[in-house]
Design a protein around this motif. Structure first.
Motif, PDB file in Angstrom:
ATOM      1  N   ALA A   1      32.803  32.062  32.187  1.00  0.00           N
ATOM      2  CA  ALA A   1      32.994  31.654  30.847  1.00  0.00           C
ATOM      3  C   ALA A   1      34.082  30.810  30.723  1.00  0.00           C
ATOM      4  O   ALA A   1      34.157  29.937  29.834  1.00  0.00           O
ATOM      5  N   LEU A   2      35.105  31.221  31.522  1.00  0.00           N
ATOM      6  CA  LEU A   2      36.321  30.303  31.270  1.00  0.00           C
ATOM      7  C   LEU A   2      36.082  28.938  31.846  1.00  0.00           C
ATOM      8  O   LEU A   2      36.719  27.972  31.212  1.00  0.00           O
ATOM      9  N   GLY A   3      35.575  29.067  33.057  1.00  0.00           N
ATOM     10  CA  GLY A   3      35.371  27.581  33.807  1.00  0.00           C
ATOM     11  C   GLY A   3      34.464  26.555  32.702  1.00  0.00           C
ATOM     12  O   GLY A   3      34.891  25.467  32.675  1.00  0.00           O
ATOM     13  N   GLU A   4      33.400  27.278  31.943  1.00  0.00           N
ATOM     14  CA  GLU A   4      32.640  26.405  31.143  1.00  0.00           C
ATOM     15  C   GLU A   4      33.448  25.901  29.924  1.00  0.00           C
ATOM     16  O   GLU A   4      33.366  24.740  29.540  1.00  0.00           O
TER      17      GLU A   4
ATOM     18  N   LYS B   1      30.738  46.800  39.627  1.00  0.00           N
ATOM     19  CA  LYS B   1      31.106  46.377  38.327  1.00  0.00           C
ATOM     20  C   LYS B   1      32.207  45.554  38.123  1.00  0.00           C
ATOM     21  O   LYS B   1      32.206  44.670  37.206  1.00  0.00           O
ATOM     22  N   HIS B   2      33.357  45.720  39.130  1.00  0.00           N
ATOM     23  CA  HIS B   2      34.616  45.001  38.886  1.00  0.00           C
ATOM     24  C   HIS B   2      34.012  43.464  39.289  1.00  0.00           C
ATOM     25  O   HIS B   2      34.657  42.570  38.723  1.00  0.00           O
TER      26      HIS B   2
ATOM     27  N   ILE C   1      31.349  38.476  28.827  1.00  0.00           N
ATOM     28  CA  ILE C   1      32.185  38.971  29.991  1.00  0.00           C
ATOM     29  C   ILE C   1      31.522  40.429  30.550  1.00  0.00           C
ATOM     30  O   ILE C   1      31.546  40.474  31.749  1.00  0.00           O
ATOM     31  N   TYR C   2      30.595  41.031  29.622  1.00  0.00           N
ATOM     32  CA  TYR C   2      29.789  42.204  30.264  1.00  0.00           C
ATOM     33  C   TYR C   2      28.275  41.692  30.355  1.00  0.00           C
ATOM     34  O   TYR C   2      27.308  42.775  30.495  1.00  0.00           O
TER      35      TYR C   2
ATOM     36  N   GLY D   1      33.254  37.699  37.967  1.00  0.00           N
ATOM     37  CA  GLY D   1      32.498  36.499  38.057  1.00  0.00           C
ATOM     38  C   GLY D   1      32.122  36.133  36.648  1.00  0.00           C
ATOM     39  O   GLY D   1      32.189  34.852  36.449  1.00  0.00           O
ATOM     40  N   ASN D   2      31.851  36.876  35.760  1.00  0.00           N
ATOM     41  CA  ASN D   2      31.755  36.554  34.443  1.00  0.00           C
ATOM     42  C   ASN D   2      32.663  35.893  33.735  1.00  0.00           C
ATOM     43  O   ASN D   2      32.596  35.036  33.145  1.00  0.00           O
TER      44      ASN D   2
END
Length: 212
Positions: A53-56, A42-43, A184-185, A48-49
């Motif tokens: 998301a931030l990279g995009e 889960k962590h 994120i999830y 990774g999410n």
């Protein structure tokens, strides 16, 4: 934080040599080495999410989004550690004794677990907020759909904003970015088939027995 690996004090050079030969990560503080907890599926998925998301969103800005292998050193307190996600906006500055360690992150993200939550919210944040370049600190839960976001105000105080539920946004004003918690999830059910709870804004209810 875990118990120190060794009670004797070590130099930065000894710490770096130890890290290169170790199969797990360690924090460094005032000459002592502390083993870091391992990560659950889960962590790792949530980390990774967040990175994706931030990279995009930051691709067009002069910002780099780095995973937990990036070491960060807090010059004011002497803590050397591995944040789950590090965002650097502008040229990186490295510590002279820790040549792979950034000293000027802009945003730090920690993905919480049962073993690390108290430390990440308390003592670790006490270290992080001594980083002069740090603008935002984000705490992402893995047992409920909840993100806590701290923003450094102009007067040096930190303002907390809480986001709860998949439809809620995580806003990062310093980089003009917004990430919905649904990203994120994303796919959390693949590694947590039992699901994770929708976070309640209220503390757990206490049942008071009725008098007979």
């Amino acid at each position: 934080m875990a118990q120190p690996h060794d009670a004797s004090l070590v130099t930065p050079a000894e710490y770096l040599a130890f890290e290169r030969s170790s199969d797990r990560k360690h924090e460094y503080l005032a000459g002592r080495i502390f083993a870091m907890a391992g990560a659950s599926p889960k962590h790792n998925l949530v980390c990774g999410n967040v990175i994706r998301a931030l990279g995009e969103r930051l691709r067009a800005r002069r910002c780099a989004v780095m995973p937990s292998d990036q070491h960060v050193y807090v010059q004011a307190t002497g803590l050397g550690t591995y944040p789950d996600v590090t965002v650097l906006c502008g040229p990186g500055q490295l510590h002279k004794d820790f040549p792979q360690s950034l000293v000027n992150p802009s945003i730090l993200v920690e993905v919480l677990s049962v073993s690390t939550e108290a430390y990440d919210r308390g003592a670790k944040f006490d270290h992080y907020r001594r980083i002069e370049t740090l603008r935002e600190y984000v705490l992402v839960s893995t047992d409920r759909l909840a993100v806590d976001h701290y923003l450094r105000e102009a007067d040096g105080t930190w303002r907390l904003t809480v986001s709860r539920g998949l439809d809620a946004p995580l806003r990062l004003p310093s980089v003009d970015a917004t990430v919905p918690l649904s990203e994120i999830y994303e796919n959390i059910d693949l590694v947590a088939p039992e699901g994770i709870e929708e976070a309640s804004p209220y503390p757990p209810e206490v049942k008071v027995p009725k008098r007979s």
